[in-house]
Design a protein around this motif. Structure first.
Motif, PDB file in Angstrom:
ATOM      1  N   VAL A 120       3.862   6.152   2.591  1.00 45.57           N
ATOM      2  CA  VAL A 120       3.724   6.154   4.052  1.00 45.57           C
ATOM      3  C   VAL A 120       2.654   5.130   4.427  1.00 45.57           C
ATOM      4  N   GLU A 121       3.060   4.108   5.220  1.00 42.48           N
ATOM      5  CA  GLU A 121       2.141   3.022   5.524  1.00 42.48           C
ATOM      6  C   GLU A 121       1.841   2.860   7.016  1.00 42.48           C
ATOM      7  N   HIS A 123      -1.299   4.318   4.721  1.00 48.83           N
ATOM      8  CA  HIS A 123      -1.637   4.713   6.087  1.00 48.83           C
ATOM      9  C   HIS A 123      -2.846   5.653   6.089  1.00 48.83           C
ATOM     10  N   PHE A 124      -2.970   6.437   5.015  1.00 47.32           N
ATOM     11  CA  PHE A 124      -4.091   7.384   4.931  1.00 47.32           C
ATOM     12  C   PHE A 124      -5.212   6.803   4.061  1.00 47.32           C
ATOM     13  N   ALA A 125      -4.848   6.349   2.878  1.00 45.57           N
ATOM     14  CA  ALA A 125      -5.857   5.754   1.985  1.00 45.57           C
ATOM     15  C   ALA A 125      -5.155   5.229   0.745  1.00 45.57           C
ATOM     16  N   LYS A 126      -5.715   4.194   0.198  1.00 41.36           N
ATOM     17  CA  LYS A 126      -5.229   3.711  -1.091  1.00 41.36           C
ATOM     18  C   LYS A 126      -5.878   4.537  -2.201  1.00 41.36           C
ATOM     19  N   ALA A 127      -5.459   4.278  -3.448  1.00 43.37           N
ATOM     20  CA  ALA A 127      -6.090   4.952  -4.592  1.00 43.37           C
ATOM     21  C   ALA A 127      -7.519   4.451  -4.729  1.00 43.37           C
ATOM     22  N   MET A 128      -8.450   5.389  -4.939  1.00 47.84           N
ATOM     23  CA  MET A 128      -9.875   5.051  -4.941  1.00 47.84           C
ATOM     24  C   MET A 128     -10.561   5.607  -6.186  1.00 47.84           C
ATOM     25  N   SER A 129     -11.702   5.012  -6.471  1.00 51.33           N
ATOM     26  CA  SER A 129     -12.542   5.554  -7.539  1.00 51.33           C
ATOM     27  C   SER A 129     -13.079   6.905  -7.094  1.00 51.33           C
ATOM     28  N   GLN A 137      -3.565  12.977  -0.714  1.00 55.72           N
ATOM     29  CA  GLN A 137      -2.335  13.517  -0.142  1.00 55.72           C
ATOM     30  C   GLN A 137      -2.775  14.389   1.042  1.00 55.72           C
ATOM     31  N   VAL A 138      -2.191  14.099   2.242  1.00 59.35           N
ATOM     32  CA  VAL A 138      -2.713  14.690   3.480  1.00 59.35           C
ATOM     33  C   VAL A 138      -1.653  15.574   4.127  1.00 59.35           C
ATOM     34  N   GLN A 146       5.849   6.045  10.793  1.00 58.37           N
ATOM     35  CA  GLN A 146       6.467   6.764   9.676  1.00 58.37           C
ATOM     36  C   GLN A 146       5.927   8.191   9.597  1.00 58.37           C
ATOM     37  N   ALA A 147       4.607   8.322   9.798  1.00 61.19           N
ATOM     38  CA  ALA A 147       4.009   9.655   9.744  1.00 61.19           C
ATOM     39  C   ALA A 147       4.515  10.526  10.887  1.00 61.19           C
TER      40      ALA A 147
END
Length: 856
Positions: free
Chosen positions: A806-807, A827-833, A614-615, A811-812
């Motif tokens: 937000v993609e 747009h910022f990042a997908k869910a990651m390990s 979350q940015v 939009q941002a």
């Protein structure tokens, strides 16, 4: 008297152990020795010369007169009178007993009378005690016997003879067991009795013994050893209490309780009770009456009452003057009528009883739990009389037994009712449905007609239950049942509730075409707004349909297929219906397999958490991460949360997944903090069910303590449905979490039931705008207007607004223009390990950057 004798006699009398008093012919005291001084407490100077009445007061008149008469008559014999006992009043007012004898002596040529008095106070006291003891032993109604050190009888009292028919001559020198024990005396009890009889401590034992007539008598034997100074048993005193009536009542109770444990009807229990009562009390006739809903008496049992009499009192109303039984119910207390012929309570009914020789009646109300009177238990007598103590004991026991029997019968009826009908809606349940529909299908098969099965399940009912509470949920179920019944009022349909929020309708003479019409009518009826006070909710349902004979021939199969089609209707978007097809079985089987696999995954810790950043839209710095569950199955591959999270809710695993997610997220945060990875906070989604758990805040506090985390490192996301149940325990749980310092975020804001008033009552510090608002966000002014409103609401309430989904940069950019503080999305990042997130932070965040949550 010879002077020499006088010189010897006086000193001898002075030294005598007994008191000696000499009286002259004028009845005055001339000699009073030392022993007499001790006995009376007077000094001799106070007594010498006094009349003898000084020592024997006036209330001892008979004794005094006999002494004076003996003196005056001048008896020639030296012994004037034999020894007798007399009460003596001492100088200090106390009384003692003395053994008194009077002799005539010649002193200096003059006749004197010499009284010898011995203190026998203790002897008299012991004799009186023995006399009283003898009275107590012989007058008591308890049989007593005294045994010697060989345990043989040396004494029995009158009550023993009366009870067993033996005299002392019959039993003296015998062992009690040699004549009291009989064929039915328990050998083990008798052996124990004999063994313990030689011990030094007393005991009590119940024993069946026999009288001389052969009659069986139950006794409670209290055995008390008598010990000498050295601690050896010299005698044994045995007190026998006749407990035969109590044993008979106990036997009655045991017999009734035993048949109550079996499958015996209430009339059979009552009949058996009355017959057993009349066995142990042959002088009475017993009966049991019940009170019906119209407060009329209904005979239940009375095997010895004339059938014509029982028929005559059937239907008699209770009242102030309604015989013994009807009046007992009216008053709520026992009614004793010792003379039916003259008692006014029997005026309307004596002509029914007297011809059969029923002359007295005692009736007691049978009171159930809560005080409700269910009937009466009554004794009739063939003579004018009242109950004996034994009869009172019987009635006391029988009232309790009747209470148990009636309550058991009512409970069994209620269980039978509950086993076939739903207590909430009043509709038949699944058990009744299967039995009833079998005959319907058999008839349809014989006539080659089709029958439609509708499985009707309310949509999103769990959300209503969890968010609005079970009370409102129950009202919605009742409303749905009423609407289904109204839809099929004129049709021969079978409607039942098979469990939870599922109803089943079976429609005879209904093919596929007609089933479609009926399904549409059900959907329309349920979709109308409810009139439940304070709520304007609309019901909707998903319907599955199966057809006899096309899809099966038995109720269970057709119901299963209808439910399978119903799940397919839910998967198609709800508020619709689907007909069963064989392909659906594969979907159901897949769902069952997936549910089992999910349980195994939780047990083996196979789920994983990924984290989506979350940015901060202005500073581009990391605001936090959201923890999202991921599942990779070795056989099925990656399984989407969209698939397994709803499944977890349906099969009751969602709470376990929620707590697992909290623990795993805290564990990962502790690792990041230890390794210097700058993640400000982690957000974890919880289901509404978690907030009904009063121990949630304690669980979270223990996690923070276990992993040494400040509370600000954790944010818990709640759904809008939680807002609808902010009363009672839910609000307490939210407040407790807030007081810990944990962040609370409202997830998917704008899509549910939320209201501003509810929002202000909850300790929320973050709003998450649902991702659905990002669809066509760049070109949809309405979406932008709603977003602006949410941002302003959040700002006015001091909350941070986070936009999901937000993609694109456009939009941002628009979100920044609208003053939205934080965003997350592809747009910022997908869910990651965790490892990929660490790399993302190292490449996107400035070196040594401090995550920016200021002003957000």
């Amino acid at each position: 008297m010879d002077p020499r004798h006088h010189q010897v006699l006086v000193p001898a009398l002075e030294q005598a152990i007994d008191a000696v008093v000499l009286i002259d012919d004028t009845n005055r005291v001339t000699f009073f020795n030392t022993a007499a001084e001790c006995l009376w407490g007077y000094d001799r100077s106070e007594v010498l010369g006094q009349p003898v009445t000084f020592l024997i007061p006036g209330d001892r008149q008979p004794y005094r007169d006999s002494y004076a008469e003996a003196n005056q008559n001048g008896c020639e014999n030296r012994t004037v009178g034999t020894s007798r006992e007399v009460r003596i009043e001492r100088k200090d007012g106390t009384e003692i007993w003395g053994s008194f004898s009077l002799s005539r002596v010649d002193v200096d040529g003059k006749i004197h009378y010499m009284g010898l008095i011995r203190d026998v106070t203790q002897e008299v006291k012991r004799r009186d005690e023995l006399h009283l003891l003898s009275l107590a032993v012989n007058e008591t109604d308890r049989a007593m016997l005294v045994l010697d050190q060989d345990r043989r009888i040396i004494y029995i009292n009158r009550a023993f003879s009366d009870l067993f028919g033996y005299s002392l001559a019959d039993v003296k020198g015998k062992l009690p067991s040699s004549f009291l024990a009989g064929a039915s005396t328990e050998p083990e009890t008798l052996t124990r009795f004999r063994r313990k009889g030689w011990e030094l401590e007393g005991f009590t034992e119940d024993l069946l013994v026999y009288a001389s007539s052969g009659d069986q008598i139950w006794v409670s034997a209290a055995v008390n050893p008598i010990l000498n100074g050295s601690g050896s048993v010299t005698n044994v005193v045995v007190v026998l209490t006749d407990i035969t009536p109590l044993k008979r009542i106990q036997s009655l109770q045991d017999d009734i309780l035993e048949i109550l444990a079996g499958d015996v009807s209430l009339p059979e229990v009552a009949d058996f009770l009355c017959r057993r009562v009349e066995e142990i009390a042959p002088d009475i006739i017993s009966s049991v009456l019940l009170v019906d809903s119209e407060l009329k008496m209904r005979p239940l049992a009375g095997p010895s009452l004339p059938p014509a009499y029982s028929d005559a009192i059937d239907g008699v109303a209770i009242g102030e003057i309604a015989g013994s039984c009807g009046t007992a119910v009216w008053r709520g207390e026992s009614v004793y009528v010792t003379d039916i012929e003259t008692d006014p309570l029997w005026t309307p009914y004596r002509h029914l009883a007297l011809p059969y020789g029923l002359k007295a009646c005692w009736s007691s109300p049978i009171k159930l739990k809560g005080g409700r009177i269910a009937g009466t238990f009554a004794f009739y007598y063939r003579e004018k009389r009242g109950p004996s103590q034994f009869h009172q004991q019987i009635v006391q026991a029988c009232l309790h037994l009747c209470k148990l029997a009636i309550e058991r019968d009512e409970a069994r009826r209620q269980i039978a009712l509950l086993s076939h009908f739903d207590p909430l809606t009043g509709l038949p349940n699944r058990a009744w449905f299967v039995a009833e529909v079998e005959s319907l299908l058999q008839k349809a098969g014989n006539e080659n007609r089709q029958v439609a099965f509708f499985a009707v399940n309310l949509d999103r009912f769990k959300d209503v239950n969890n968010s609005l509470g079970h009370t409102l949920g129950d009202k919605m179920l009742i409303e749905a049942a009423h609407r289904l019944q109204a839809t099929f009022t004129t049709l021969a349909a079978v409607i039942c509730r098979t469990g939870g929020d599922t109803f089943v309708v079976v429609m005879p003479d209904c093919d596929v075409a007609h089933a479609s019409i009926r399904a549409d009518r059900i959907l329309h009826a349920l979709s109308q707004p409810t009139d439940i006070p304070a709520f304007a909710l609309s019901l909707s349902a998903s319907i599955g349909i199966s057809i006899f004979n096309d899809n099966g021939t038995d109720p269970e199969t057709l119901l299963k297929y209808a439910e399978t089609a119903m799940y397919q209707a839910k998967a198609a978007g709800r508020a619709t219906y689907r007909f069963f097809s064989p392909e659906m079985n594969q979907l159901v089987e897949s769902r069952l397999v997936l549910g089992a696999a999910l349980r195994n995954a939780l047990a083996s810790n196979s789920l994983r958490l990924h984290y989506q950043p979350q940015v901060n839209l202005n500073s581009k710095k990391l605001y936090g991460v959201e923890a999202l569950a991921r599942w990779r199955h070795p056989e099925f591959g990656d399984i989407s949360p969209v698939r397994f999270i709803p499944l977890a809710e349906e099969i009751g695993l969602i709470e376990i997944i929620g707590k697992w997610s909290l623990r795993e997220a805290c564990r990962q945060m502790a690792i990041w903090r230890r390794n210097g990875v700058a993640v400000p906070t982690v957000a974890v989604n919880l289901s509404p069910l978690h907030f009904r758990d009063t121990t949630l805040s304690k669980f979270v506090a223990e996690l923070l303590n276990e992993f040494a985390l400040p509370a600000a490192c954790l944010t818990i996301e709640i759904t809008e449905s939680v807002m609808m149940n902010t009363g009672n325990e839910t609000l307490k749980t939210l407040v407790a979490l807030h007081e810990l310092g944990v962040g609370l975020s409202m997830d998917d804001f704008g899509t549910g039931f939320s209201s501003l008033s509810s929002l202000t009552q909850m300790p929320i510090n973050e709003l998450k705008l649902d991702r659905s608002f990002m669809r066509n966000f760049e070109t949809d002014p309405n979406a932008q207007a709603v977003t602006t409103a949410v941002v302003r609401i959040g700002q006015s309430l001091g909350m941070t607004v986070v936009s999901e989904g937000v993609e694109t940069e456009d939009q941002a950019r628009i979100l920044r223009r609208l003053d939205c503080a934080v965003a997350q999305g592809y747009h910022f990042a997908k869910a990651m390990s965790p490892r990929d997130l660490e790399r993302w932070i190292s490449t996107t965040q400035p070196a040594n950057a401090i995550p920016d949550r200021v002003g957000v």
